[in-house]
Scaffold this motif. Structure first.
Motif, PDB file in Angstrom:
ATOM      1  N   GLN A 331      25.419 -13.985 -22.765  1.00  0.00           N
ATOM      2  CA  GLN A 331      26.881 -14.029 -22.566  1.00  0.00           C
ATOM      3  C   GLN A 331      27.484 -15.258 -23.229  1.00  0.00           C
ATOM      4  O   GLN A 331      28.419 -15.900 -22.723  1.00  0.00           O
ATOM      5  CB  GLN A 331      27.213 -14.022 -21.051  1.00  0.00           C
ATOM      6  CG  GLN A 331      27.119 -12.641 -20.415  1.00  0.00           C
ATOM      7  CD  GLN A 331      28.118 -11.648 -21.035  1.00  0.00           C
ATOM      8  OE1 GLN A 331      29.327 -11.844 -20.956  1.00  0.00           O
ATOM      9  NE2 GLN A 331      27.610 -10.602 -21.655  1.00  0.00           N
ATOM     10  N   SER A 332      26.907 -15.599 -24.393  1.00  0.00           N
ATOM     11  CA  SER A 332      27.360 -16.801 -25.097  1.00  0.00           C
ATOM     12  C   SER A 332      26.869 -16.744 -26.539  1.00  0.00           C
ATOM     13  O   SER A 332      25.873 -16.084 -26.834  1.00  0.00           O
ATOM     14  CB  SER A 332      26.772 -18.036 -24.408  1.00  0.00           C
ATOM     15  OG  SER A 332      26.957 -19.179 -25.215  1.00  0.00           O
ATOM     16  N   ASP A 334      26.102 -19.595 -27.860  1.00  0.00           N
ATOM     17  CA  ASP A 334      25.408 -20.892 -27.919  1.00  0.00           C
ATOM     18  C   ASP A 334      23.952 -20.715 -28.358  1.00  0.00           C
ATOM     19  O   ASP A 334      23.229 -19.864 -27.838  1.00  0.00           O
ATOM     20  CB  ASP A 334      25.443 -21.539 -26.526  1.00  0.00           C
ATOM     21  CG  ASP A 334      24.757 -22.871 -26.521  1.00  0.00           C
ATOM     22  OD1 ASP A 334      25.342 -23.837 -27.032  1.00  0.00           O
ATOM     23  OD2 ASP A 334      23.599 -22.939 -26.040  1.00  0.00           O
ATOM     24  N   LYS A 337      21.218 -21.059 -25.602  1.00  0.00           N
ATOM     25  CA  LYS A 337      21.264 -19.940 -24.638  1.00  0.00           C
ATOM     26  C   LYS A 337      20.746 -18.647 -25.287  1.00  0.00           C
ATOM     27  O   LYS A 337      20.047 -17.859 -24.645  1.00  0.00           O
ATOM     28  CB  LYS A 337      22.697 -19.753 -24.122  1.00  0.00           C
ATOM     29  CG  LYS A 337      23.108 -20.846 -23.140  1.00  0.00           C
ATOM     30  CD  LYS A 337      24.531 -20.656 -22.666  1.00  0.00           C
ATOM     31  CE  LYS A 337      24.910 -21.804 -21.724  1.00  0.00           C
ATOM     32  NZ  LYS A 337      26.345 -21.959 -21.591  1.00  0.00           N
TER      33      LYS A 337
END
Lengths: 396, 291
Positions: A331-332, A334, A337
């Motif tokens: 959910q990123s 990044d 992550k």
């Protein structure tokens, strides 16, 4: 004076840190790739482009990643490690992509491992098979792979060789490059695991026109199986030299001879076995047919034989889908992550059933395609077919 | 014994290729006191054009002729625009760099047009190996050194018995004197480059069925051909051919009895040693410069 320099250096450091964190904080929905799109291995870059672009289209048809359309950007490294390193920085720091795919050349992949881990962008190799590029000893390791791994390929080839060898003597021919010199260690290790040694280990350079001395030595050592770690041009010269000295071993090769060996060597290539992760040749199941239809429509191809590195297409296709699933799980956008999420992705892909794609607890499992998914193909009258669909499959 | 004969035959085949490349350097040097460092790429150009011709449905002999013609035109254009403007300069750096640059550009262009793969050029000479005292060789490979010898004999006849050949020798000996005798020096120089490139392209087509055609096929052949020309003595046609054969055979014996990795080390060490002992090459003539 000293304190002024100190303050200046401190300010510079703070500015650099803030710039870097700004760069890190703003990843864009894109996947980059550095590969050879010009030069002798341009077909590798083309294969990656096909697989990645089709996967990105499929993902975008379903809404993209985290609600945004995914992009694919490809840069040419022409097989040169410094250009591969430059492209890595460009993809991570200028384009700010979420992840990147690797290219065709192992030497480039090995050189990229350092900046990839330094910057901390997830990298998924889709062709280059050098073991150390991914198993590089770094922890955390941002280098992943959805492709064959030389160490496992070596074991697979040695298993095949010892299965068909009557004398138990195996010769190994490898090119004098980063790819070949990395493989000799893996092949010797695989032989040692079976309690055996290579009967002959012969090397050659790119562009060599005659391999009769190497072939004579291997023949005189009593080998009846030859393992090849070569590209098509040199593979052809090995076959011709074998023909000249009247030696007819069983030949099994890594995928460097999956390009146009059949065209170069003609009937001499018949029966030469090649390991791959995927092939568009032979009969197609529904999944393969669907992908081929898309490739055909998008790139104007007429015959599956026009795809020179089918493994590259399928590996890149699976890798992009795995990355997209990791982004959704994280959910990123990044990097860290997404890297963590890559260990949790389960995906029923073209090449393999990834359950999960990678395993954080095992450094060997930064590689997604397990040896059980490797496929043996064989050259028959200029075509590289799945071995089980040919007469050669029945004798194996 | 069979192994020794195998190394001899394989070495002569490879050496014949080096000899053909070295002969091109000899022809250019003899007339212009300059060479085309892109000569290896002339071989590539001839072979690539022939393969593209075959791909387009042109009959093989005609495709080969087109390749040879392309090589000849390439040589003449290269002499006019990359060599002639620099030959009168005090140093040789100009034409060395321009010909090297043309070579790199030609290879890059060929890669773009031809793709990355090696391609075969069909020939009846490589359909099956023939065996001589147990050693195997393709007829095409046997023909290569024979062709090199024929070219040397042809060159000698050209130089001795034709007006053009004599003019080439005169230009090589003294350009100013030749010009005063009414010889068009520029035309003769261009002709020698064109002739060398014609042979170069023909050599490329001849070796293509053996070594396959690719955009990068000329690079190492050009380098080794030049090394052979220097070892043999670039002023001597028979010298460069003998050196080519010897270099090829030596390579095979080093590969056979030492290692493949040692081949280049031994080969180029021999070149340096020969140059130290014989600055004009093994068969070259000492050139006297009168100031």
């Amino acid at each position: 004076m000293g304190s002024r320099i100190g303050v200046g250096a401190g300010l510079a450091a703070v500015t650099m840190m803030s710039l870097l964190s700004a760069a890190v904080a703003e990843q864009m929905p894109c996947i980059g790739n550095s590969s050879a799109t010009t030069g002798p291995a341009a077909f590798g870059g083309q294969a990656i482009k096909m697989g990645a672009e089709i996967a990105v289209e499929e993902i975008n048809e379903k809404g993209g990643v985290l609600g945004k359309k995914l992009n694919f950007v490809q840069y040419d490294d022409a097989g040169a490690p410094p250009r591969g390193v430059d492209n890595t920085r460009r993809i991570a720091l200028a384009d700010k992509c979420i992840a990147m795919l690797g290219g065709y050349h192992s030497t480039v992949a090995v050189a990229q491992a350092e900046p990839v881990n330094e910057i901390g962008i997830p990298y998924v190799g889709v062709l280059a098979a050098n073991t150390k590029a991914i198993e590089n000893g770094r922890n955390p390791n941002f280098m992943f792979r959805v492709s064959a791994k030389d160490k496992w390929v070596a074991r697979y080839l040695v298993d095949q060789a010892l299965k068909v060898s009557k004398s138990g003597k195996v010769a190994f021919f490898y090119e004098n490059t980063g790819w070949g010199n990395g493989a000799i260690v893996d092949v010797k290790d695989a032989m040692a695991k079976k309690g055996k040694e290579l009967a002959a280990a012969e090397t050659f350079n790119w562009g060599d026109q005659d391999m009769s001395p190497q072939v004579i030595r291997a023949r005189d050592a009593g080998a009846d199986v030859a393992l090849l770690w070569a590209l098509d041009r040199e593979g052809n010269q090995i076959l011709r030299s074998m023909d000249k000295v009247g030696w007819k071993p069983t030949i099994i090769g890594a995928w460097g001879i999956a390009g146009n060996l059949g065209e170069l060597a003609g009937p001499l290539a018949n029966g030469v076995e090649v390991i791959q992760t995927y092939t568009f040749m032979g009969s197609m199941d529904a999944k393969k047919q669907a992908l081929w239809d898309k490739v055909k429509a998008k790139y104007g191809l007429k015959d599956p034989a026009e795809i020179k590195m089918g493994s590259g297409v399928a590996n890149a296709y699976d890798a992009v889908h795995i990355i997209a699933k990791a982004i959704e799980k994280a959910q990123s956008y990044d990097w860290e992550k997404v890297r963590q999420a890559l260990y949790t992705v389960n995906y029923d892909g073209l090449v393999a059933e990834y359950k999960p794609a990678f395993e954080a607890s095992d450094p060997e499992r930064q590689d997604a395609i397990l040896p059980k998914y490797y496929k043996l193909t064989v050259w028959v009258d200029g075509k590289l077919l799945p071995i089980e669909q040919t007469a050669y499959g029945k004798t194996n | 014994m069979t192994t020794t004969i195998q190394y001899m035959l394989s070495g002569l085949a490879i050496g014949g290729i080096y000899a053909l490349v070295a002969l091109g350097f000899h022809i250019m040097w003899s007339a212009a006191k300059a060479v085309n460092f892109a000569h290896g790429d002339t071989l590539m150009l001839g072979a690539v054009v022939a393969v593209i011709g075959v791909d387009q449905g042109v009959p093989l002999p005609l495709a080969c002729l087109l390749g040879i013609a392309a090589g000849g035109i390439f040589g003449i254009l290269l002499e006019r625009f990359a060599v002639r403007p620099f030959v009168g300069a005090a140093t040789s750096v100009g034409w060395m760099l321009t010909t090297l640059a043309v070579g790199v550009m030609t290879e890059a262009l060929a890669t773009l047009q031809f793709g990355g793969f090696s391609r075969p050029l069909p020939s009846p000479g490589v359909t099956g190996a023939v065996h001589i005292l147990g050693a195997g060789v393709y007829p095409q490979e046997l023909f290569i050194p024979v062709f090199a010898v024929v070219v040397v004999v042809g060159l000698k006849l050209l130089q001795r018995h034709t007006l053009v050949g004599r003019a080439m020798q005169a230009v090589a000996h003294n350009k100013q004197a030749a010009a005063l005798m009414g010889i068009n020096v520029n035309r003769i120089t261009a002709l020698s480059f064109g002739l060398a490139s014609l042979f170069g392209a023909a050599a490329g087509i001849l070796v293509a069925p053996v070594i396959q055609v690719s955009a990068s096929m000329g690079a190492i052949l050009g380098l080794k051909g030049f090394a052979v020309a220097i070892i043999g003595g670039i002023t001597s046609a028979p010298g460069v051919v003998i050196a080519g054969f010897a270099f090829g055979v030596m390579e095979k014996f080093v590969e056979g009895y030492v290692s493949t990795a040692a081949r280049e080390i031994v080969g180029f060490s021999v070149m340096v040693l020969v140059l130290l002992a014989f600055p004009q090459g093994l068969f070259g003539k000492r050139e006297v410069l009168k100031v």
